[in-house]
Design a protein around this motif. Sequence first.
Motif, PDB file in Angstrom:
ATOM      1  N   ARG A 180       0.336  -0.872  -0.063  1.00 15.85           N
ATOM      2  CA  ARG A 180       0.008   0.182   0.306  1.00 15.85           C
ATOM      3  C   ARG A 180       1.082   1.637  -0.018  1.00 15.85           C
ATOM      4  O   ARG A 180       0.179   2.359   0.307  1.00 15.85           O
ATOM      5  CB  ARG A 180      -1.273  -0.065   1.405  1.00 15.85           C
ATOM      6  CG  ARG A 180      -1.605  -0.956   1.074  1.00 15.85           C
ATOM      7  CD  ARG A 180      -3.225  -0.834   2.441  1.00 15.85           C
ATOM      8  NE  ARG A 180      -3.738   0.531   1.716  1.00 15.85           N
ATOM      9  CZ  ARG A 180      -4.656   0.944   2.875  1.00 15.85           C
ATOM     10  NH1 ARG A 180      -4.412   0.811   4.171  1.00 15.85           N
ATOM     11  NH2 ARG A 180      -5.028   2.544   2.756  1.00 15.85           N
ATOM     12  N   LEU A 181       1.717   1.098   0.589  1.00 13.02           N
ATOM     13  CA  LEU A 181       2.959   2.008   0.375  1.00 13.02           C
ATOM     14  C   LEU A 181       4.145   2.341  -0.604  1.00 13.02           C
ATOM     15  O   LEU A 181       4.673   0.897  -0.707  1.00 13.02           O
ATOM     16  CB  LEU A 181       3.538   2.386   1.705  1.00 13.02           C
ATOM     17  CG  LEU A 181       4.580   4.020   1.545  1.00 13.02           C
ATOM     18  CD1 LEU A 181       4.295   4.966   1.255  1.00 13.02           C
ATOM     19  CD2 LEU A 181       4.946   3.086   2.901  1.00 13.02           C
ATOM     20  N   ILE A 182       4.710   3.301  -1.784  1.00 10.36           N
ATOM     21  CA  ILE A 182       5.887   3.642  -2.224  1.00 10.36           C
ATOM     22  C   ILE A 182       6.319   4.182  -1.685  1.00 10.36           C
ATOM     23  O   ILE A 182       5.599   6.440  -1.863  1.00 10.36           O
ATOM     24  CB  ILE A 182       6.125   3.146  -3.873  1.00 10.36           C
ATOM     25  CG1 ILE A 182       5.036   1.628  -3.814  1.00 10.36           C
ATOM     26  CG2 ILE A 182       6.650   3.150  -4.120  1.00 10.36           C
ATOM     27  CD1 ILE A 182       4.949   1.212  -5.324  1.00 10.36           C
ATOM     28  N   VAL A 183       6.987   4.590  -1.683  1.00 11.60           N
ATOM     29  CA  VAL A 183       7.617   6.246  -0.816  1.00 11.60           C
ATOM     30  C   VAL A 183       9.071   6.211  -2.432  1.00 11.60           C
ATOM     31  O   VAL A 183      10.010   5.964  -2.963  1.00 11.60           O
ATOM     32  CB  VAL A 183       8.596   6.653  -0.005  1.00 11.60           C
ATOM     33  CG1 VAL A 183       9.426   7.501   0.061  1.00 11.60           C
ATOM     34  CG2 VAL A 183       7.844   5.944   0.806  1.00 11.60           C
ATOM     35  N   GLN A 184       9.147   7.933  -3.165  1.00 11.07           N
ATOM     36  CA  GLN A 184      10.312   7.927  -4.314  1.00 11.07           C
ATOM     37  C   GLN A 184      10.487   9.154  -4.898  1.00 11.07           C
ATOM     38  O   GLN A 184      10.478   9.640  -3.881  1.00 11.07           O
ATOM     39  CB  GLN A 184       8.974   7.549  -5.701  1.00 11.07           C
ATOM     40  CG  GLN A 184       7.982   9.036  -6.076  1.00 11.07           C
ATOM     41  CD  GLN A 184       7.224   8.349  -7.167  1.00 11.07           C
ATOM     42  OE1 GLN A 184       7.696   7.311  -7.997  1.00 11.07           O
ATOM     43  NE2 GLN A 184       6.621   9.180  -7.240  1.00 11.07           N
ATOM     44  N   SER A 185      10.781   9.380  -5.045  1.00  7.91           N
ATOM     45  CA  SER A 185      12.066  10.472  -5.079  1.00  7.91           C
ATOM     46  C   SER A 185      12.847  10.489  -6.738  1.00  7.91           C
ATOM     47  O   SER A 185      13.654   9.793  -7.220  1.00  7.91           O
ATOM     48  CB  SER A 185      13.398  10.844  -4.140  1.00  7.91           C
ATOM     49  OG  SER A 185      13.538  11.790  -4.124  1.00  7.91           O
ATOM     50  N   PHE A 186      13.306  11.874  -7.213  1.00  2.00           N
ATOM     51  CA  PHE A 186      14.381  12.475  -8.088  1.00  2.00           C
ATOM     52  C   PHE A 186      15.681  12.137  -7.532  1.00  2.00           C
ATOM     53  O   PHE A 186      16.639  11.662  -8.302  1.00  2.00           O
ATOM     54  CB  PHE A 186      14.386  13.137  -8.759  1.00  2.00           C
ATOM     55  CG  PHE A 186      13.395  13.456 -10.312  1.00  2.00           C
ATOM     56  CD1 PHE A 186      13.472  12.907 -11.699  1.00  2.00           C
ATOM     57  CD2 PHE A 186      11.702  14.318  -9.626  1.00  2.00           C
ATOM     58  CE1 PHE A 186      11.828  13.059 -12.621  1.00  2.00           C
ATOM     59  CE2 PHE A 186      10.738  13.772 -10.776  1.00  2.00           C
ATOM     60  CZ  PHE A 186      11.348  13.288 -12.098  1.00  2.00           C
ATOM     61  N   SER A 187      15.916  12.174  -6.638  1.00  2.00           N
ATOM     62  CA  SER A 187      16.886  12.587  -5.939  1.00  2.00           C
ATOM     63  C   SER A 187      17.510  10.922  -5.594  1.00  2.00           C
ATOM     64  O   SER A 187      16.415   9.830  -4.647  1.00  2.00           O
ATOM     65  CB  SER A 187      17.189  12.863  -4.296  1.00  2.00           C
ATOM     66  OG  SER A 187      18.329  12.676  -3.424  1.00  2.00           O
ATOM     67  N   ALA A 188      18.377  10.189  -6.196  1.00  2.00           N
ATOM     68  CA  ALA A 188      19.056   8.645  -5.618  1.00  2.00           C
ATOM     69  C   ALA A 188      19.525   8.724  -4.142  1.00  2.00           C
ATOM     70  O   ALA A 188      19.186   7.507  -3.256  1.00  2.00           O
ATOM     71  CB  ALA A 188      19.971   8.251  -6.755  1.00  2.00           C
ATOM     72  N   ASP A 189      20.115   9.926  -3.791  1.00  2.00           N
ATOM     73  CA  ASP A 189      20.623   9.318  -1.961  1.00  2.00           C
ATOM     74  C   ASP A 189      19.242   9.975  -1.628  1.00  2.00           C
ATOM     75  O   ASP A 189      19.132   9.147  -0.438  1.00  2.00           O
ATOM     76  CB  ASP A 189      21.261  11.266  -1.768  1.00  2.00           C
ATOM     77  CG  ASP A 189      22.728  10.514  -2.686  1.00  2.00           C
ATOM     78  OD1 ASP A 189      23.344   9.677  -3.317  1.00  2.00           O
ATOM     79  OD2 ASP A 189      23.137  12.376  -2.966  1.00  2.00           O
ATOM     80  N   SER A 190      18.491  10.281  -1.625  1.00  2.00           N
ATOM     81  CA  SER A 190      16.696  10.803  -0.570  1.00  2.00           C
ATOM     82  C   SER A 190      16.749   8.982  -0.592  1.00  2.00           C
ATOM     83  O   SER A 190      15.833   8.785  -0.053  1.00  2.00           O
ATOM     84  CB  SER A 190      16.355  11.375  -1.877  1.00  2.00           C
ATOM     85  OG  SER A 190      14.731  11.462  -0.713  1.00  2.00           O
ATOM     86  N   VAL A 191      16.340   8.788  -2.388  1.00  2.00           N
ATOM     87  CA  VAL A 191      15.563   7.185  -2.247  1.00  2.00           C
ATOM     88  C   VAL A 191      16.815   6.324  -1.614  1.00  2.00           C
ATOM     89  O   VAL A 191      15.904   5.053  -0.774  1.00  2.00           O
ATOM     90  CB  VAL A 191      16.063   6.729  -3.703  1.00  2.00           C
ATOM     91  CG1 VAL A 191      15.738   4.610  -3.479  1.00  2.00           C
ATOM     92  CG2 VAL A 191      14.109   6.981  -4.399  1.00  2.00           C
ATOM     93  N   ARG A 192      17.830   6.406  -1.308  1.00  2.00           N
ATOM     94  CA  ARG A 192      18.951   5.336  -0.484  1.00  2.00           C
ATOM     95  C   ARG A 192      18.574   5.421   0.731  1.00  2.00           C
ATOM     96  O   ARG A 192      18.313   4.960   1.583  1.00  2.00           O
ATOM     97  CB  ARG A 192      20.126   5.887  -1.468  1.00  2.00           C
ATOM     98  CG  ARG A 192      21.361   4.564  -0.500  1.00  2.00           C
ATOM     99  CD  ARG A 192      22.738   4.697  -0.535  1.00  2.00           C
ATOM    100  NE  ARG A 192      23.282   5.365  -1.605  1.00  2.00           N
ATOM    101  CZ  ARG A 192      23.377   6.688  -2.608  1.00  2.00           C
ATOM    102  NH1 ARG A 192      22.508   7.288  -1.853  1.00  2.00           N
ATOM    103  NH2 ARG A 192      24.134   6.365  -3.847  1.00  2.00           N
ATOM    104  N   THR A 193      18.508   7.147   1.419  1.00  2.00           N
ATOM    105  CA  THR A 193      18.365   7.210   3.250  1.00  2.00           C
ATOM    106  C   THR A 193      17.178   6.484   3.192  1.00  2.00           C
ATOM    107  O   THR A 193      17.022   5.750   4.683  1.00  2.00           O
ATOM    108  CB  THR A 193      17.924   8.930   2.511  1.00  2.00           C
ATOM    109  OG1 THR A 193      19.709   9.567   2.765  1.00  2.00           O
ATOM    110  CG2 THR A 193      18.119   8.527   4.360  1.00  2.00           C
ATOM    111  N   VAL A 194      15.840   6.080   2.543  1.00  2.00           N
ATOM    112  CA  VAL A 194      14.238   5.481   2.535  1.00  2.00           C
ATOM    113  C   VAL A 194      15.202   4.402   3.077  1.00  2.00           C
ATOM    114  O   VAL A 194      14.078   3.160   4.572  1.00  2.00           O
ATOM    115  CB  VAL A 194      13.771   6.177   1.981  1.00  2.00           C
ATOM    116  CG1 VAL A 194      12.405   5.455   2.531  1.00  2.00           C
ATOM    117  CG2 VAL A 194      12.964   7.854   1.885  1.00  2.00           C
ATOM    118  N   HIS A 195      15.188   3.723   2.296  1.00  2.00           N
ATOM    119  CA  HIS A 195      15.991   2.334   1.973  1.00  2.00           C
ATOM    120  C   HIS A 195      16.951   2.173   3.278  1.00  2.00           C
ATOM    121  O   HIS A 195      16.171   0.794   4.187  1.00  2.00           O
ATOM    122  CB  HIS A 195      16.953   2.144   1.579  1.00  2.00           C
ATOM    123  CG  HIS A 195      16.986   0.257   1.090  1.00  2.00           C
ATOM    124  ND1 HIS A 195      15.740  -0.652   0.763  1.00  2.00           N
ATOM    125  CD2 HIS A 195      17.758  -0.612   1.063  1.00  2.00           C
ATOM    126  CE1 HIS A 195      16.702  -1.228   1.212  1.00  2.00           C
ATOM    127  NE2 HIS A 195      17.758  -1.779   1.207  1.00  2.00           N
TER     128      HIS A 195
END
Length: 289
Positions: A180-195
Amino acid sequence: MHARAVAATATALLGTAALLVPAPDARAGSDRPTVIAHRGASAYAPENTLDAVDKAAELGVDWVENDVQRTKDGELVVVHDDNLRRTTDVEEVFPDRAPWKVKDFTAAEIARLDAGSWFDPAYADARVPTLKQFVDRVELHHQELLLEIKNPELYPGIEQQTLKVLDNEGWLDGPHLDGRLIVQSFSADSVRTVHELNPGVKTGLLGTPAVADLGRYAAFTDQINPSYGSISTSYVASVHAIEGAHGRPLEVFTWTVNDASTARLVAGYGVDGIITNTPDVVRDAFPTE
């Protein structure tokens, strides 16, 4: 958010559902692409407002996409642009506050703004919602959320803060992480941080990275989400050939497709999802069996 609070939040989130992983496929076994309402059903109601969420629900669309930024006093709000001019009456309410950046206004100031009349006078009561208000409305309709962290370079620590709001609203439990949830961004650093903060959260990287670079992104993302004009059958196949962060083939959600013929075209490429302002049009491009 102060550095000490960010650190505490990060520590807590690392232990919150860190071992949970999302469902294998947002399409839930269907051969038809998942349809995602871009900023809500934004062809029919003002984008990123609660009205747009309601309209998507009225149309029977399960997935809603939004954009998250942060106010001067640290509140997360749902708005696409880094300034408030296009989608609110900020220039009239605060004429001396140019260039009207989101980060330069408090949450209370933003709450005063009309976020609907630019779209249609009938929506004059619409407001820029907080992230909490937005996810609560999505939950009310039992919908799913594709959340974009917008301009993270402007808002240090926004990843931790976003996860904290989601956690507080019950969106980091098993049922929500399980499809039910996906978090995305144009910033690879931001996506990596979420992970890194919460490996159980399904993530997406916006853009069309070179095929040669896909492997390094796959370590921390589950999706590659490009614009529809930048992809082909071979590109989608190359993405699908790589295993993502949760041990499954990377998915592709493409944007922004608003007509039936283009929807059928990109579906033919093999995309997993289509992000659209007109979710009813895209959905109806694929007749039910």
